[in-house]
Motif scaffolding. Sequence first.
Motif, short mmCIF file in Angstrom:
data_model
loop_
_atom_site.label_atom_id
_atom_site.label_comp_id
_atom_site.label_asym_id
_atom_site.label_seq_id
_atom_site.Cartn_x
_atom_site.Cartn_y
_atom_site.Cartn_z
N GLY A 3 -13.33 19.34 78.76
CA GLY A 3 -13.45 20.65 79.39
C GLY A 3 -14.07 20.53 80.76
O GLY A 3 -14.40 19.45 81.24
N VAL A 62 -19.50 26.33 80.49
CA VAL A 62 -18.04 26.18 80.57
C VAL A 62 -17.51 27.49 81.13
O VAL A 62 -17.69 28.55 80.53
N ALA A 102 -11.50 24.74 78.58
CA ALA A 102 -11.73 23.63 77.66
C ALA A 102 -10.55 23.56 76.70
O ALA A 102 -9.69 24.45 76.67
#
Length: 318
Positions: A3, A62, A102
């Motif tokens: 990711g 993320v 991701a």
Amino acid sequence: MKGISYSRYGGPEVLEYGEVRDPKVGPDAVLVEVRAAAVNPVDWKAREGHLDGMLEAVFPVVPGWDVSGVVVRPGVSVTEFGAGDEVVGYVREDFLSRGTFAEYVAAPVRTLARKPRNLSWEAAAGLPLAGLTAYQVLYKALRVGRGDTVLVHAAAGGVGSIAVQLARHLGARVVGTASERNHDYVRALGGEPVAYGEGLAERVRGLAPEGVDAVFDTVGGVALKTSANLLAPEGRLASIADGDVVGYGGRYCWVRPDAEDLLRLTELAEQGVVSVHVDAVFPLEQAAQAHRLSQEGRTRGKIVVTVQPQAPQEGDRP
């Protein structure tokens, strides 16, 4: 799993491709194998720390809120989706940490709807955030209806292009600001394009001498001030870019995940009412380049990152 993540606020250079922690699937969430994730201006604003007063960042973060993908496993209380279902989602939580850039994301069911059957993975990933923003502003904040004249700023952008289509579907006439190179595109969407910059008020007045019934501001600043002076009596004003809109008697709007609204958008996409133009596609490992392009602010439609999850070994499925 692979990711993109960042461990501090900063420019695109803080984005790193590599191993990120596997998502845990709560009872009201599903594990989604990501096929594509769209880039939105809010992504780089969050990365630079502009949302720090609103959303806590749990590093490493993320990024990404838009997603299209396939359900791998539903949470224990989930009945809405099962393994193999194709979904789209505006996967926003009240903190920054577990995004969609991701191979897999744990997505609360309140953020998801089934994927439109007629859209590619890339186009489908560009629908949720931009589409929900346009839908909620037009249908709920501005209450646009048949016979209205609506001014949409940045009509060729991700939100603006969908707003033009939805407003036309509601029976409104749409005037849209756009650069000269995008005027034909705005016309193809059903809008009447006008150029940005000095003289904007006069150009809009030339098309709508009595003023416009509603303004959808996606730019803020001078455009917002100009827009307030273009309203007809009882005209409505909403902005997603500038909180000063309240001082002009308008509404400041922040899109929220809503499964029912998103399902309605997927239905409109399947009916051909709403389309998503994908301007550029990058592989996941080039997400920093996608962010840079988004920050330039000249995108027609959406920028999308594609993901090809690696087949996990037995027992390694997140």
